[in-house]
Design a protein around this motif. Structure first.
Motif, mmCIF file in Angstrom:
data_model
loop_
_atom_site.group_PDB
_atom_site.id
_atom_site.type_symbol
_atom_site.label_atom_id
_atom_site.label_comp_id
_atom_site.label_asym_id
_atom_site.label_seq_id
_atom_site.Cartn_x
_atom_site.Cartn_y
_atom_site.Cartn_z
ATOM 1 N N LEU A 92 0.845 -1.193 0.000
ATOM 2 C CA LEU A 92 0.000 0.000 0.000
ATOM 3 C C LEU A 92 0.883 1.247 0.000
ATOM 4 N N ARG A 131 -5.848 -5.624 -1.596
ATOM 5 C CA ARG A 131 -5.255 -4.522 -2.358
ATOM 6 C C ARG A 131 -6.153 -4.130 -3.526
ATOM 7 N N GLN A 135 -8.023 -0.639 -4.200
ATOM 8 C CA GLN A 135 -7.789 0.091 -5.452
ATOM 9 C C GLN A 135 -9.110 0.458 -6.131
ATOM 10 N N LEU A 142 -5.243 5.443 -3.306
ATOM 11 C CA LEU A 142 -4.291 4.362 -3.565
ATOM 12 C C LEU A 142 -3.252 4.753 -4.607
#
Lengths: 339, 192
Positions: A92, A131, A135, A142
Motif C-alpha cells: 500500500l 489490495r 484500489q 491508492l
C-alpha cells in the motif's frame, strides 16, 4: 523419574522429516519480511509502521472474529493472518489513511480467505484481494504517493494517515509520482541504481530492490517457496520487455528498469509464491510465472495503469486451477492422463 | 486492421461482457459448474454472437432505416429464428457439431448479452467486418470468463466452504473477485 529413551522407534513413513510445520513456515516468511519492513520504516517513517499495524490488526481481528475454527483464536496461531496483513500493508502507499488500511485487512481475510473456508482453501491471494478491493474503492488514495524520506524524517508522520473514517485525506499531502508513473506519463526513466537502493516513491515494501532480492534468495535457500516462480516471472518480464525495447528503445523502458521498478520484485518474491494460489507441478509453475510476466509487460506498456503486477498475479491465480489441470505429471509408463 | 484488433481485444478482455458489463450472468452462473459444459456453452455463444452480428448488420442496412421503431422486436425475432434455422441445418449437416453445441444454442439465443451485442453494434455504427470482429471478441471473452469461472468453481468445490457462504453466495464472490482482477485490463491499448 524420566522415561528412558526407547531403543527402537516404530513410525510410519516418511522417516526423514524436515520438521516444517505451518506456523514454522509462516514464522520464517515473517522473519524474511522483517528487513523489508525495516527498509520501509527507514524510507517512509512512522507512517509505514502505522499502516502495517492497521492492516495487520484488520487481518487478525477478522480472523479471530470470523474463522470457523473453534475455539476462537486457535486459527491465529499459525500466523498466516499476520503474514497476510503485513504483505498487504507492504503493497500500500505510505500515506494511506489508517482506516482504509484496516478495511483492506478485513476484506483480505474476510473475502479473500475465510469465505473460501480458511487457510489453504482460498482461490486468490488474500493480500492481493485486499489490495484490489482498496484500489477499486479508493482509486485516488491508492495512487497518491508520498516522496521517500531519509533517516532524519523517520519520526514524521505523513499527512493523511490520521484521516477520520470515511473521510478522504486532506489535500495538502506532498505527493509525487512513482518511477513507473513517471515513465508512463512523462517517459522519463528513473536510474536503476535508485530503484535498487530504494530512492524512489512507491508502496511501502516495494522500493528497495536489494533488500527484497536478498530476502528472496534466503527464502529460496530455505525452500520456503518454489524458486521457479520468481525466476520465471522475472525472466519472462525481462525477455518480453527486451523484445519491445530492441524495437523501440526511445519510447519503451529498458528491461532493467522494468525489473527494478514498481511492485515486480516484491510481488514475484512474496505474493506470486503463495503455495495455495500457485500451481503444483513444475511445468504448471513455469506456465504460471511466464503468464504473470507476460501480463505485467502487457499492462505496464499498453495498459491504462502504470502498474500491473497485482492484476497479473490475480489473473494467473484465477487461471491456476486450469493450469494444474493441464500440467498434471504423467505417471511413468502410463499414457496421457484423461483430462 | 489495427482497428479490428482493437475492437476484438476490447470486447474480449477490457470490456468483457460478463465481468465488465455484467451481462449474460444466468448462463455464467448456471453452466459454469463443469469445465466441459462451460467450454461448449462458450463455443455456442461465439457462434450465436457471430450470427447475431451478421443479422444486425443486415437489419441495419436494409430494414431498420425504414422502420426504426422495430429495432428491439426485429433484433430478437430475427436473431432467434436465424439461430433456430442454423441449428436445424447443423443437425442435418454435422451431427457431431450438433451434439457438441446441442442444447446450448437455443439456450443462449435469448440472452441479454446477445441483444446487447446487436444494440451496441448498431449504436457504434460498426461495419460488417467490424461487427464480426466485435462478435468474435465478445464471444471469446465470454468463453474465457466462463472457463476461468468453471475452473475456480471446481477448485472451490473441494474446499470446506462455510455453510453460510456455500452455493450462489460463493459463486457471486468468485465472480466479483474475477471481475476485480479483470479491472487490470482497463485502458489497454487506448494510447496506441
Amino acid at each position: 523419574m524420566t522415561q528412558p529413551e526407547p531403543h527402537l522407534l516404530l513410525r510410519a513413513a516418511p522417516f526423514l522429516r524436515r520438521g516444517l510445520t505451518t506456523p514454522g513456515l509462516m514464522t520464517e516468511v515473517i522473519l524474511a519480511l522483517v528487513p523489508v519492513i525495516l527498509a520501509a520504516v527507514y524510507f517512509f517513517g512512522v507512517s509505514a509502521l502505522l499502516v502495517l499495524t492497521a492492516t495487520t490488526l484488520g487481518a487478525v481481528a477478522t480472523e479471530w472474529l470470523l474463522s470457523p475454527v473453534r475455539p476462537r483464536g486457535v486459527a491465529l496461531r499459525d500466523g498466516s493472518a499476520i503474514l497476510t496483513g503485513l504483505i498487504l500493508g507492504l503493497c500500500l502507499p505510505p500515506g494511506l489513511a489508517l482506516w482504509m488500511a484496516f478495511l483492506g485487512g478485513v476484506v483480505a481475510i474476510g473475502l479473500g480467505k475465510l469465505a473460501f473456508g480458511g487457510l489453504g482453501q482460498n482461490l486468490f491471494n488474500p493480500a492481493l484481494v485486499g489490495r484490489a478491493f482498496l484500489q477499486a474503492a479508493f482509486p485516488t488514495a491508492l495512487t497518491t504517493w508520498v516522496p521517500e524520506g531519509t533517516i532524519t524524517e523517520v519520526l514524521s508522520v505523513r499527512s493523511g494517515t490520521f484521516a477520520a473514517p470515511f473521510m478522504q485525506s486532506s489535500v495538502d499531502a506532498v505527493s509525487t509520482a512513482t518511477p513507473l508513473g513517471v515513465m508512463k506519463f512523462e517517459n522519463v526513466a528513473t536510474p536503476v541504481a535508485d530503484l535498487l537502493l530504494g530512492n524512489s516513491a512507491g508502496s511501502l515494501g516495494e522500493t528497495c530492490g536489494v533488500v527484497i532480492i536478498v530476502c528472496g534468495v534466503f527464502m529460496a535457500w530455505r525452500r520456503l517457496f518454489d524458486w521457479r516462480i520468481p525466476v520465471a516471472i522475472l525472466a519472462s518480464v525481462a525477455a518480453f520487455s527486451a523484445v519491445v525495447w530492441v524495437f523501440d528503445p526511445q519510447a519503451s523502458p529498458s528491461p532493467a528498469f522494468m525489473l527494478g521498478s514498481g511492485g515486480l520484485l516484491f510481488g514475484a518474491v512474496y505474493m506470486a509464491t503463495d503455495p495455495v494460489t500457485s500451481p503444483i507441478a513444475p511445468r504448471g509453475v513455469w506456465i504460471f510465472g511466464i503468464g504473470v510476466g507476460a501480463l505485467v509487460v502487457l499492462i505496464r506498456l499498453w495498459g491504462g495503469l502504470p502498474e500491473g503486477v497485482m492484476y497479473a498475479i490475480l489473473l494467473m491465480n484465477a487461471a491456476t486451477p486450469l493450469i494444474d489441470r493441464i500440467s498434471q505429471p504423467r505417471g511413468f509408463g502410463r499414457g496421457r492422463a484423461a483430462a | 486492421m489495427n482497428d479490428l484488433l482493437w475492437i476484438f481485444v476490447s470486447a474480449m478482455v477490457i470490456n468483457n461482457f460478463t465481468l465488465y458489463y455484467f451481462l449474460g450472468l444466468c448462463p455464467f452462473f448456471g453452466v459454469s459448474g463443469q469445465l466441459k459444459t462451460a467450454f461448449r456453452l462458450g463455443l455456442a455463444t461465439i457462434f450465436v454472437m457471430l450470427i447475431t452480428s451478421l443479422c444486425a448488420s443486415f437489419l441495419n442496412a436494409f430494414v431498420l432505416p425504414h422502420a426504426p421503431y422495430l429495432k428491439l422486436i426485429a433484433f430478437i425475432v430475427v436473431i432467434a429464428s436465424t439461430v433456430q434455422f442454423v441449428e436445424m441445418l447443423i443437425r442435418k449437416l454435422s451431427p457431431t457439431l450438433f451434439r457438441a453445441l446441442g442444447i446450448f444454442l437455443p439456450l443462449i439465443t435469448t440472452n441479454c448479452a446477445i441483444l446487447f451485442l446487436a444494440l451496441t453494434q448498431t449504436s457504434r455504427d460498426y461495419s460488417l467486418v467490424q461487427g464480426v470482429s466485435f462478435a468474435l471478441g465478445a464471444g471469446s471473452g465470454f468463453t474465457l470468463a466462463l472457463v476461468l469461472m468453471a475452473g475456480l468453481r471446481q477448485e472451490a468445490s473441494l474446499a470446506s466452504v462455510p455453510e453460510i457462504v456455500k452455493g450462489t453466495a460463493l459463486n457471486m464472490i468468485i465472480a466479483g473477485l474475477l471481475s476485480l482482477a479483470f479491472m487490470g485490463f482497463a485502458g489497454l491499448f487506448s494510447a496506441v
